[in-house]
Design a protein around this motif. Structure first.
Motif, PDB file in Angstrom:
ATOM      1  N   ASP A  29       0.817  -1.021   0.143  1.00 58.31           N
ATOM      2  CA  ASP A  29      -0.046   0.020   0.102  1.00 58.31           C
ATOM      3  C   ASP A  29       0.980   1.226  -0.124  1.00 58.31           C
ATOM      4  O   ASP A  29       0.513   2.314  -0.751  1.00 58.31           O
ATOM      5  N   GLN A  46      -6.032   0.677  -7.894  1.00 57.78           N
ATOM      6  CA  GLN A  46      -5.519  -0.605  -6.957  1.00 57.78           C
ATOM      7  C   GLN A  46      -5.919  -0.141  -5.649  1.00 57.78           C
ATOM      8  O   GLN A  46      -6.457  -1.023  -4.928  1.00 57.78           O
ATOM      9  N   LEU A  47      -5.454   0.988  -5.001  1.00 55.85           N
ATOM     10  CA  LEU A  47      -5.631   1.206  -3.708  1.00 55.85           C
ATOM     11  C   LEU A  47      -7.162   1.412  -3.256  1.00 55.85           C
ATOM     12  O   LEU A  47      -7.670   0.785  -2.213  1.00 55.85           O
ATOM     13  N   GLU A  49      -9.650  -0.182  -5.069  1.00 61.43           N
ATOM     14  CA  GLU A  49     -10.221  -1.442  -5.033  1.00 61.43           C
ATOM     15  C   GLU A  49     -10.061  -2.243  -3.806  1.00 61.43           C
ATOM     16  O   GLU A  49     -10.686  -3.089  -3.253  1.00 61.43           O
ATOM     17  N   ARG A  50      -8.821  -1.865  -3.326  1.00 63.92           N
ATOM     18  CA  ARG A  50      -8.395  -2.828  -1.964  1.00 63.92           C
ATOM     19  C   ARG A  50      -9.247  -2.231  -0.663  1.00 63.92           C
ATOM     20  O   ARG A  50      -9.539  -3.122   0.072  1.00 63.92           O
ATOM     21  N   HIS A  51      -9.463  -0.971  -0.824  1.00 65.74           N
ATOM     22  CA  HIS A  51     -10.027  -0.513   0.724  1.00 65.74           C
ATOM     23  C   HIS A  51     -11.271   0.351   0.402  1.00 65.74           C
ATOM     24  O   HIS A  51     -11.781   0.608   1.522  1.00 65.74           O
TER      25      HIS A  51
END
Length: 74
Positions: A29, A46-47, A49-51
């Motif tokens: 991250d 990406q960040l 989608e992760r959180h």
């Protein structure tokens, strides 16, 4: 009479070993945040989608209002 052919004992056949394909580790991250701060849109995605679900869940618990939670998560 001893039968030791491959049909009787398939586990004793010599097999060709294939190399395992190892996928690269996903970026951390911190690295994604630095890239996103430098303008990398893909790193920001990406960040997100992760959180995004955790952020939305936290906002929903704090506000108890779905519309406000969606706005805050954005």
């Amino acid at each position: 009479m001893s039968i030791t052919n491959a049909a009787t004992f398939p586990l004793f056949q010599k097999t060709k070993r294939e190399k395992a394909v190892v996928a690269p580790a996903p970026p951390k991250d911190h690295a994604l945040a630095q890239s996103a701060a430098a303008g990398d849109i893909a790193a920001f995605e990406q960040l997100y989608e992760r959180h995004n679900r955790r952020v939305y869940s936290l906002c929903l618990r704090m506000t108890s209002n779905t519309a406000e939670a969606e706005d805050l998560a954005q």
